[in-house]
Design an enzyme around this catalytic site. Structure first.
Site, PDB file in Angstrom:
ATOM      1  N   ARG A 199       0.783  -1.005  -0.027  1.00 26.04           N
ATOM      2  CA  ARG A 199      -0.009   0.129  -0.121  1.00 26.04           C
ATOM      3  C   ARG A 199       0.990   1.166  -0.160  1.00 26.04           C
ATOM      4  NH1 ARG A 199      -3.211   2.640   4.998  1.00 26.04           N
ATOM      5  NH2 ARG A 199      -3.987   4.437   3.579  1.00 26.04           N
TER       6      ARG A 199
ATOM      7  N   HIS B 123      -3.575  10.904   1.238  1.00 27.46           N
ATOM      8  CA  HIS B 123      -2.779  10.648   2.677  1.00 27.46           C
ATOM      9  C   HIS B 123      -2.407  11.584   3.116  1.00 27.46           C
ATOM     10  CE1 HIS B 123      -1.357   7.015   5.048  1.00 27.46           C
ATOM     11  NE2 HIS B 123      -1.108   8.141   5.991  1.00 27.46           N
TER      12      HIS B 123
ATOM     13  N   GLU C 215      -8.058   7.844   6.876  1.00 27.05           N
ATOM     14  CA  GLU C 215      -8.099   8.314   8.089  1.00 27.05           C
ATOM     15  C   GLU C 215      -8.774   9.762   8.345  1.00 27.05           C
ATOM     16  OE1 GLU C 215      -4.449   7.915  10.455  1.00 27.05           O
ATOM     17  OE2 GLU C 215      -4.522   5.832  10.490  1.00 27.05           O
TER      18      GLU C 215
ATOM     19  N   ASN D 140      -7.629   0.895   9.792  1.00 27.49           N
ATOM     20  CA  ASN D 140      -6.258   1.211  10.509  1.00 27.49           C
ATOM     21  C   ASN D 140      -6.564   1.262  12.152  1.00 27.49           C
ATOM     22  OD1 ASN D 140      -5.608   1.605   8.116  1.00 27.49           O
ATOM     23  ND2 ASN D 140      -4.996   4.004   8.313  1.00 27.49           N
TER      24      ASN D 140
ATOM     25  N   TYR E  21      -4.290   0.695  15.846  1.00 26.19           N
ATOM     26  CA  TYR E  21      -3.171   0.470  16.480  1.00 26.19           C
ATOM     27  C   TYR E  21      -3.338   0.059  18.113  1.00 26.19           C
ATOM     28  CZ  TYR E  21      -0.952   2.508  12.548  1.00 26.19           C
ATOM     29  OH  TYR E  21      -0.573   2.693  11.462  1.00 26.19           O
TER      30      TYR E  21
ATOM     31  N   GLU F 143      -3.662  -0.576   8.028  1.00 26.43           N
ATOM     32  CA  GLU F 143      -2.575  -0.328   8.779  1.00 26.43           C
ATOM     33  C   GLU F 143      -2.824  -0.932  10.432  1.00 26.43           C
ATOM     34  OE1 GLU F 143      -1.644   3.900   9.697  1.00 26.43           O
ATOM     35  OE2 GLU F 143      -2.039   4.415   7.569  1.00 26.43           O
TER      36      GLU F 143
END
Length: 509
Positions: free
Chosen positions: A101, A146, A191, A331, A333, A402
Site C-alpha cells: 500500500r 494520505h 483516516e 487502521n 493501533y 494499517e
C-alpha cells in the site's frame, strides 16, 4: 449495547486464556488472505520540489513552522523513495509480500491542484513503481489522499470548502485514468478523523488551523462527500473496464467502557472518533450517528448558536454517501478505556469537539511493552473491534490497511514481533468468530517521517539510516518473522530467525 459490553468484557477478562490457547500453537491463515505492508507519499518519497512537484500542506507547515514537528524535521528527503523505489520493491520481494500500500502525491501529479496540467515526471515515477511491483506479482494498493493536500487548495479553504468535493473528484478521475488499468485496489481517503480533528479542529497536523467544534465538522461533511464523489466516478466510469475495488480507510481504536455504566460514554467515543464516518457509509439508515447529531445540536443551542455546528447532510447527500465502499478499510493501533466525568460542567462557552463528546479515556500502564509510549499492546481490543464492526454493519468485508508498533530504533525489535504475533492471533480469533476479514497490511515497510513525531518514532520492518545520504535500509527481526508468516501462511510462536543470515529473495518472487 449491553451485549457488546459483555462480549468485549469476556475478551478482556480472558486475555490470558487467549494468549495461552491461541498464541501457543501454530495457526493458519485462510486461503486467499492477503498480507502486505504500507507507506505514504509524504512520509517516504522526499524530492519535495523536484521534477515539477509543487508545495503541499506538509511542505508548507514544516517550512514555515519547523518545530511544530517534535524533532523540527520534515519530509524534504525522508527515505528518498522517489529515487530508491527499486530498493523498496526489492524489500517487498525479500518479504514475499502479496500487496503493498502506497499513496500518490496530489501535487506530484497535478502541480496546480487541478487537471489543467498533468506532470509527466510524476506520472512516470508512479508508473515505474507500479510496473516494478507487478513484475514480481506484488499487488498495488493505492491511496488517493494520505494527508498531503495541495497548499493552493488549502488557501481556498481546503476541506472546509464544499468545492473540494468536485476538486477531489477531478483529481481521482485523473488517477483512475492514469493507473487504473493496473491498479485493482484504490483507497479514496486515509483516516478522515485525523484529517479533520487534528488538522482543522486542532493544530497537531497540517494545516494546523485550530478552529475547534466548527472547522472540524465542516471537514467531516466534505471528506465524506469527497470520498463518495470519487467512489461514484470509479463505479460509473471505470469499474466495468478496470474491474477493481474502491473503499475508504477509517482509523478505529477500540473504546472499552470502564464499567457497565459507562457504555453510553464508550458509544459516544466510538461515534465521535470513527463511526461518524462509518455510519453514513455502512449503516442501513445512513447519515451521521443520531446520538451524535443530537449531542452537538443540544450543545450548539445552549451555547447560543442559531443552528447546529455539525452541518446537516441532506436526504440526497445521505443517499449519495450510503454504500460507497467495497471494503471496510481499517487502521488500528491500540485500545482505550472510556468513562464520562459526571462532575464536569454540561455546557462550555467555547465550543470544541472534546467538549461535545464529553468523555475521558486512558490506557493501563501494563499495556506498555518496549520503550515507546505511542502504541500499547492490547490485542483483545482488536478482536473486540472486529466483532463490533461486524455486529453494527452487517459483517462487511474488512481489509486491515494499517496496524503496527512503534519503537525508538534498533534491529532486534522483539517487542514489535510480540505485537504483530498477538494482533494477528486476535485477527484470526475474529475470523473464527465469523468476521469477514480479507487481508492485513503492516505499518510500515520501513521507518519514515511520522508526522508530528518526525523521526523520533520508528514503525518500520526495515530500519532506515537517516545519517546516511543513501538512506540504507536494514531488515529488523520483525521483517524476518513477517517473511516466515507470509511464506508459511501461518503464525509459529516458536520460530526464531537467524539474523546472521541476510534476508534474501525467494526464487518464486
Amino acid at each position: 449495547m449491553l451485549l457488546i459490553f459483555v462480549v468485549a468484557s469476556i475478551f478482556r477478562l480472558n486475555v490470558l486464556f487467549v494468549a495461552c490457547n491461541s498464541i501457543s500453537r501454530v495457526r493458519k491463515f485462510p486461503d486467499g488472505f492477503m498480507i502486505g505492508t504500507a507507506t505514504a507519499s509524504y512520509q517516504i518519497e522526499g524530492a519535495w520540489d523536484v521534477d515539477g512537484k509543487s508545495e503541499n500542506i506538509w511542505d508548507h507547515l514544516t517550512h514555515t513552522d519547523p518545530c511544530k514537528v517534535l524533532d523540527c524535521s520534515n519530509g524534504d528527503v525522508a527515505d528518498n523513495s522517489y529515487y530508491l523505489y527499486k530498493r523498496d520493491v526489492e524489500m517487498m520481494r525479500e518479504l514475499g509480500l502479496d500487496t503493498y500500500r502506497f499513496s500518490i502525491s496530489w501535487t506530484r501529479i497535478l502541480p496546480t491542484g487541478f487537471p489543467d496540467y498533468i506532470n509527466k515526471a510524476g506520472v512516470a515515477y508512479y508508473n515505474n513503481l507500479i510496473d516494478e511491483m507487478l513484475k514480481y506479482n506484488i499487488q498495488p494498493l493505492v491511496t488517493l489522499y494520505h494527508w498531503d493536500l495541495p497548499q493552493k487548495i488549502q488557501e481556498m479553504g481546503g476541506w472546509t470548502n464544499s468545492e473540494i468535493v468536485n476538486w477531489f473528484g477531478d483529481y481521482a478521475r485523473v488517477i483512475f485514468k492514469l493507473f487504473g488499468d493496473r491498479v485493482k485496489y484504490f483507497i479514496t481517503i486515509n483516516e478522515p478523523h485525523q484529517i479533520c480533528e487534528f488538522g482543522y479542529g486542532k493544530d497537531i497536523f497540517a494545516p494546523a488551523l485550530n478552529i475547534q467544534g466548527i472547522a472540524d465538522y465542516l471537514c467531516m461533511k466534505n471528506v465524506l462527500l469527497g470520498h463518495a464523489r470519487a467512489y461514484h466516478i470509479y463505479d460509473q466510469e471505470f469499474r466495468v473496464k478496470q474491474n477493481g475495488k474502491i473503499f475508504i480507510t477509517i482509523n478505529a481504536e477500540w473504546h472499552q467502557p470502564k464499567t457497565v455504566n459507562d457504555e453510553e460514554a464508550a458509544r459516544d467515543a466510538r461515534q465521535f472518533y470513527w463511526e461518524v464516518y462509518a455510519h453514513p457509509i455502512f449503516s442501513k439508515s445512513g447519515n451521521f450517528p443520531p446520538e451524535m447529531i443530537k449531542r452537538i445540536a443540544d450543545k450548539s443551542a445552549a451555547q447560543g448558536f442559531l443552528r447546529s455546528r455539525l452541518p446537516e447532510l441532506s436526504s440526497e447527500e445521505v443517499k449519495f454517501v450510503q454504500g460507497t465502499s467495497d471494503f471496510f478499510g481499517l487502521n488500528h493501533y491500540s485500545t482505550y478505556i472510556v468513562y464520562r466525568n459526571e462532575s464536569a460542567p454540561e455546557v462550555h462557552p467555547v465550543p470544541s469537539y472534546d467538549d461535545d463528546v464529553e468523555t475521558t479515556q486512558y490506557q493501563l500502564p501494563q499495556w506498555k511493552i518496549g520503550s515507546s509510549n505511542s502504541t500499547k499492546y492490547v490485542p483483545w481490543g482488536f478482536r473486540s473491534l472486529f466483532n463490533y464492526i461486524s455486529h453494527q454493519y452487517g459483517n462487511p468485508p474488512i481489509l486491515v490497511t494499517e496496524n503496527g508498533f512503534a519503537t525508538n530504533g534498533g534491529i532486534d525489535d522483539k517487542d514489535r514481533v510480540t505485537y504483530y504475533r498477538g494482533y494477528l492471533n486476535a485477527l484470526l480469533d475474529a475470523i473464527d468468530d465469523g468476521v469477514d476479514i480479507r487481508g492485513y497490511t503492516a505499518w510500515s515497510l520501513m521507518d519514515n517521517f511520522e508526522w508530528s513525531q518526525g523521526y523520533t518514532e520508528c514503525f518500520g520492518l526495515y530500519e532506515v539510516d537517516y545519517n546516511d545520504p543513501n538512506r540504507t535500509r536494514t531488515p529488523r527481526k520483525s521483517a524476518y518473522v513477517l517473511k516466515e508468516i507470509i511464506r508459511t501462511r501461518s503464525i509459529d510462536p516458536n520460530y526464531e530467525p537467524d539474523m546472521n543470515q541476510p534476508l534474501t529473495i525467494d526464487d518464486n518472487n
